[in-house]
Scaffold this active site. Structure first.
Site, mmCIF file in Angstrom:
data_model
loop_
_atom_site.group_PDB
_atom_site.id
_atom_site.type_symbol
_atom_site.label_atom_id
_atom_site.label_comp_id
_atom_site.label_asym_id
_atom_site.label_seq_id
_atom_site.Cartn_x
_atom_site.Cartn_y
_atom_site.Cartn_z
ATOM 1 C CD GLU A 506 11.494 -2.364 2.525
ATOM 2 O OE1 GLU A 506 11.504 -2.080 3.600
ATOM 3 O OE2 GLU A 506 11.545 -3.518 2.189
ATOM 4 C CD GLU A 781 17.629 -5.914 3.541
ATOM 5 O OE1 GLU A 781 16.815 -5.375 4.196
ATOM 6 O OE2 GLU A 781 17.332 -6.654 2.520
HETATM 7 C C1 BGC Z 1 14.269 -1.515 5.027
HETATM 8 C C2 BGC Z 1 15.326 -1.041 5.811
HETATM 9 C C3 BGC Z 1 14.989 -0.258 6.833
HETATM 10 C C4 BGC Z 1 14.561 -1.259 7.909
HETATM 11 C C5 BGC Z 1 14.029 -0.878 8.992
HETATM 12 C C6 BGC Z 1 13.899 -2.677 5.793
HETATM 13 O O1 BGC Z 1 12.557 -3.327 5.468
HETATM 14 O O2 BGC Z 1 14.769 -2.245 3.942
HETATM 15 O O3 BGC Z 1 16.037 0.006 4.786
HETATM 16 O O4 BGC Z 1 16.288 0.527 7.380
HETATM 17 O O5 BGC Z 1 13.699 -2.092 7.048
HETATM 18 O O6 BGC Z 1 13.456 -1.692 9.718
#
Ligand code: BGC
Length: 931
Positions: A506, A781
């Protein structure tokens, strides 16, 4: 008598003149002159209409500025008295930041010199500042004579991970001869890809992965280097290593977004002024030679790099190299549709080196090193090897408790580097065209007879080249660890664009995460230019889409034409935060239309003011009703979040219009905000201020209260329901990405300071300290991304380096330490610490504001509360002190009473607010711990 009077008359004249000259002599000159978003004497500058800022010296005599004068000229000799480009003349104003240039139009390559002086509070003029300068870059596409140049690596590309094409890195070079010595030389360069450029065998710069990442179909940044000392008369060589980077490499899990994985290309223009007056221009074109048989065999941001030392080409970047067998390069014209603009923020650099890695396990085959910090960048390895062997370098964020080297949360990002040795002996290798997010490094393939040593691995910490700006510390070890995790989380994710995470497949410019963290980022690091540059990419991406939609991610590599409330609102929230923290109105002017269009997007999706658009809602709220992926959005309904943010963005657009003097827009959006708020309350809250939803959430009340969407009487009731929800969670937070940043602000406004302290200092899940207890060195996260007992959270989307929950930093600096802006740019400062005797005996925040250093540091000793405050010149402050009733306050050792030179703004039994001007102060009073 007359004679006597003329004599003393002359005496006074001499005295007065003397005083004048000595006072003038004493008013020190302004310093720290900067341009626009904080640039000091830049070359290749992007802004032909810059803004000037300076600081007054922090010395006893200097309180405020009453006037200023700026002079701008095309040569130093003309300054200060004969400026030929602009003379602001004396301006009666205390403004010392972001004064817009209003002189003669400036053009590409132009070198410009400037000086400033000010008049202090006594109308005494200062000395002129030191002469500063800036040199503009190539501002227009038409300035470029060069062609996009490179090899067609698509035809022999390799099927990589997930069958994505991988281009072989290219080595490109050109020789040229000069008839005389060099007076000055500028190298203007960029790439569709990432590059490293050398001249006559020397590295031109320490930039990492230049030019960086922008919406390449709209704008590609160019970089300027002063190479005057690298070029000589006679034969010279320029040589460039070129790899895929973000332009031609695998980025995001989706499809190819830029020119369909076209082969990387360079654009390079070397402009040389010779001492004999001649001018020589060397450009990238079909005369360049290239090869893909160099040592870097493969390079991908996600998957790592392969380096084969057997293919090293000694002296390839010097004139003593034979490239006759190399290929001719292909060229492409510059498209007008893609703007070539000088980079408007700092490049990525290696900003620190972690030297104290520690071996945590080793066998004959492999050895694992702990960097002791979850970092981003590349390793520097010095390892004994056998000729022909391959060293494999793997990365992990956290080992399992049984020492397993865990990489599953990197998902499809291979994030592995390989080095193939050409000789027996110790090799040194630093991967160049990739980056990794990791705390642990595993090496295998080294000389099996060698005893592994800690210094085999060092960590090169890489991020955009911004400077430290603010600090926070306290008497509480875990609160300080939290601050460290916040700042490392920022370092690790501000890599040319603000990324969600740095390790998995990502690493994208997620807008929601960015909008919650920007105030905390701006406090800790001078990221003004970083954010304004990213906002330009956001504008360019919005403009492509007809209805004002702002995609989830900028640069938009998903291109799925989708937006989310709470994410797209970054286009309004971040400019407003930057303005309040820096005082720079330009960020509002540049982004106003984008904000208006975003609100119009909501309107286009709204029925009765309730927008029907996608929302990630309160992402990763703990204890969601639904399990697994479906639970990621939490229990605060999407429509609720849509409407709340629709109202909030309309309200902010109204405030921004107000600052910019756009009264029509101000009124229109203010009314819109009110209409939405009314619809919002009616749809989502009952007359008891209760959220009309089976599943109650903390965030539903937090958004409604913080965005001021409820009538006063409903708000009071809703606040009670919020406290009940927190109580139900045993006084733990229950918030995700959107609720967490505003939780402390709402409880603080409600006077629930002790409750917020209790929530902040909780040790158990969900809390900020839980991850620290599990070994976190960055923000995670998820609140439960990892535990020593159970290892990683089973969800595949699970990064140990997401900065969103670090948004708590803002409250720590502004309230625990007590340093906050009261007016934009800290022109007026609020010193209002809220000491809590249960958890802390001291806290301190220091910040380099646009006017100079400001500081708020308090400590509690034996019931004595001491507060040390520094207020920079040309600002003022309000100091809020809470004290035990009938206790005196002392300022710099003097009791505060009617005779004191301080103005009391507010006084009641327990709280007192004192107005102060620039200077350093120590406030002292008694605090009874039970009070
Ligand atoms: C990301 C986040 C993002 C989120 C929103 C994730 O995959 O890592 O940073 O805010 O998706 O859905």
């Amino acid at each position: 008598m007359a004679h006597k009077s003329t004599l003393c008359h002359v005496f006074y004249l001499i005295l007065f003149w003397g005083m004048m000259s000595c006072s003038e002599k004493n008013v020190q000159k302004p310093s720290e002159l900067t341009l626009s978003e904080g640039f000091k004497n830049p070359i290749g500058f992007f802004d032909a209409a810059p803004a000037f800022s300076w600081k007054l010296p922090a010395s006893e005599g200097i309180k405020t500025q009453s006037a200023y004068q700026i002079v701008v000229a095309s040569s130093k000799e003309l300054l200060p008295n004969n400026p030929d480009l602009w003379d602001s003349e004396k301006q009666n104003s205390s403004q010392s930041t972001f004064v817009k240039y209003q002189g003669v139009d400036l053009k590409s390559r132009q070198k410009v010199f400037w000086q400033v002086r000010y008049w202090n509070q006594d109308e005494t003029v200062s000395k002129w500042s030191a002469i500063n300068a800036f040199e503009l870059g190539l501002l227009k596409n038409s300035d470029w004579k060069a062609k996009w140049t490179g090899l067609d690596t698509a035809k022999d590309s390799i099927k990589g991970v997930r069958k994505f094409l991988m281009h072989r890195p290219q080595y490109l070079r050109k020789e040229f001869t000069l008839s005389s010595e060099v007076a000055s030389a500028r190298l203007y360069i960029t790439a569709k890809g990432v590059f490293d450029v050398h001249v006559n065998g020397k590295d031109v710069s320490d930039d990492v992965l230049p030019p960086g990442w922008t919406p390449y179909n709209k704008r590609i940044e160019t970089i300027t280097y002063n190479v005057s000392d690298l070029i000589t008369s006679g034969k010279n060589a320029i040589a460039v290593e070129l790899a895929s980077g973000w332009h031609s490499g695998r980025i995001s899990r989706g499809t190819a977004v830029y020119e369909n994985f076209a082969s990387p290309k360079i654009l390079c223009q070397l402009e040389i002024n010779l001492k004999d007056g001649a001018k020589k221009v060397i450009v990238s074109d079909a005369s360049w030679k290239g090869t893909t048989n160099g040592p870097i065999r493969l390079a991908s941001l996600y998957d790592g790099e392969v380096y084969d030392a057997n293919l090293e080409m000694p002296n390839w970047s010097t004139t003593s190299f034979d490239d006759s067998l190399w290929q001719a390069t292909e060229i492409e014209a510059i498209l007008d549709s893609v703007k070539l603009e000088p980079k408007r923020h700092e490049t990525i650099r290696t900003k620190a080196v972690i030297e104290d890695a520690e071996i945590v396990s080793s066998t004959k085959e492999s050895v694992i090193f702990d960097m002791k910090q979850n970092m981003v960048g590349v390793p520097k390895v010095n390892v004994p090897m056998k000729k022909g062997d391959t060293l494999t370098i793997r990365f992990s964020e956290m080992l399992l408790s049984d020492g397993t080297f865990y990489t599953t949360n990197y998902r499809s990002a291979k994030s592995t580097d390989y080095y193939i040795a050409a000789t027996d002996g110790v090799i040194e290798y630093i991967p160049k065209f990739t980056f990794h997010g990791y705390q642990f490094v595993e090496l295998s393939g080294f000389d099996p007879s060698a005893e592994p040593k800690n210094n085999w691995v060092k960590g090169l910490v890489q991020h955009s080249n911004f400077k430290k700006n603010g600090t926070f510390s306290s008497s509480h070890e875990k609160l300080n660890q939290l601050q460290s995790n916040i700042t490392w989380g920022l370092r690790d994710n501000l890599l040319d664009v603000p990324t969600d995470c740095p390790q998995r497949d990502e690493r994208l410019g997620w807008t929601g995460d960015a909008q919650v963290i920007s105030p905390t980022a701006l406090f800790n690091f001078d990221t003004h230019a970083f954010w304004t540059a990213w906002l330009q990419s956001m504008r360019e991406t919005q403009s492509e889409i007809d209805n004002g939609l702002v995609p989830f991610i900028i640069p938009d590599v998903l291109q799925n034409n989708r937006a989310s409330s709470g994410w797209g609102d970054a286009c309004v929230v971040i400019p407003w935060d930057i303005y309040n923290i820096t005082g720079d109105k330009t960020v509002l002017e540049e982004n106003f239309e984008m904000g208006k269009k975003w609100v119009a997007y909501y309107q286009s999706k709204a029925k009765d003011f309730i927008p029907d658009t996608h929302s990630f809602a309160d992402w990763l709220q703990p204890y969601p009703e639904k399990g697994g992926k479906m639970g990621n959005r939490g229990d605060t309904p999407g429509k609720f979040v849509n409407t709340a943010y629709f109202a909030h963005s309309a309200h902010l657009v109204s405030k921004i219009a107000g600052v910019l003097g756009k009264t029509e827009d101000e009124k229109k959006h203010k009314n819109l905000y009110k209409d939405i708020a009314a619809a919002f309350e009616k749809k989502f809250f009952d007359e008891n201020g209760k959220f009309k939803n089976k599943k109650q959430t903390q965030t539903s009340y937090l958004l409604a209260i913080y965005f001021d969407l409820l009538q006063p009487e409903t708000k009071v009731k809703a606040q009670k329901h919020l406290l009940e929800e927190i109580k139900k969670a045993n006084n733990h937070l229950g918030t995700g990405f959107l609720g967490t940043p505003i939780l402390p602000m709402v409880l603080d406004d409600m006077g629930e300071i002790d409750l917020m302290y209790e929530i902040l200092f909780k040790e158990t899940y969900p809390s900020w300290f839980y991850s620290i207890n599990q070994g976190a060195t960055t923000m995670w996260e998820r609140w439960n991304s990892f535990s020593k007992a159970n290892g990683y959270n089973p969800q595949s989307m699970n990064s140990l380096n997401h900065y969103a929950y670090g948004a708590i930093g803002q409250w720590m600096y502004e309230r625990i330490a007590g340093l906050a802006p009261l007016e934009p740019g800290y022109k007026k400062i609020r010193i209002a610490p809220i000491p809590n005797t249960q958890f802390l005996t001291s806290a301190s925040a220091n910040l380099n504001t646009p006017y100079g250093k400001a500081s708020s540091s308090w400590k509690l000793e034996n019931g004595i509360f001491l507060l040390d405050v520094i207020i920079p010149p040309n600002t003022s402050a309000e100091v809020h002190l809470s004290k035990s009733s009938n206790q005196d306050i002392f300022i710099n050792g003097n009791i505060l009473d009617e005779s004191s030179p301080f103005k009391l703004i507010q006084k009641n039994k327990k709280n007192i607010v004192i107005a102060v001007r620039a200077g350093a102060y120590q406030f002292q009073t008694k605090i009874k711990s039970d009070e």
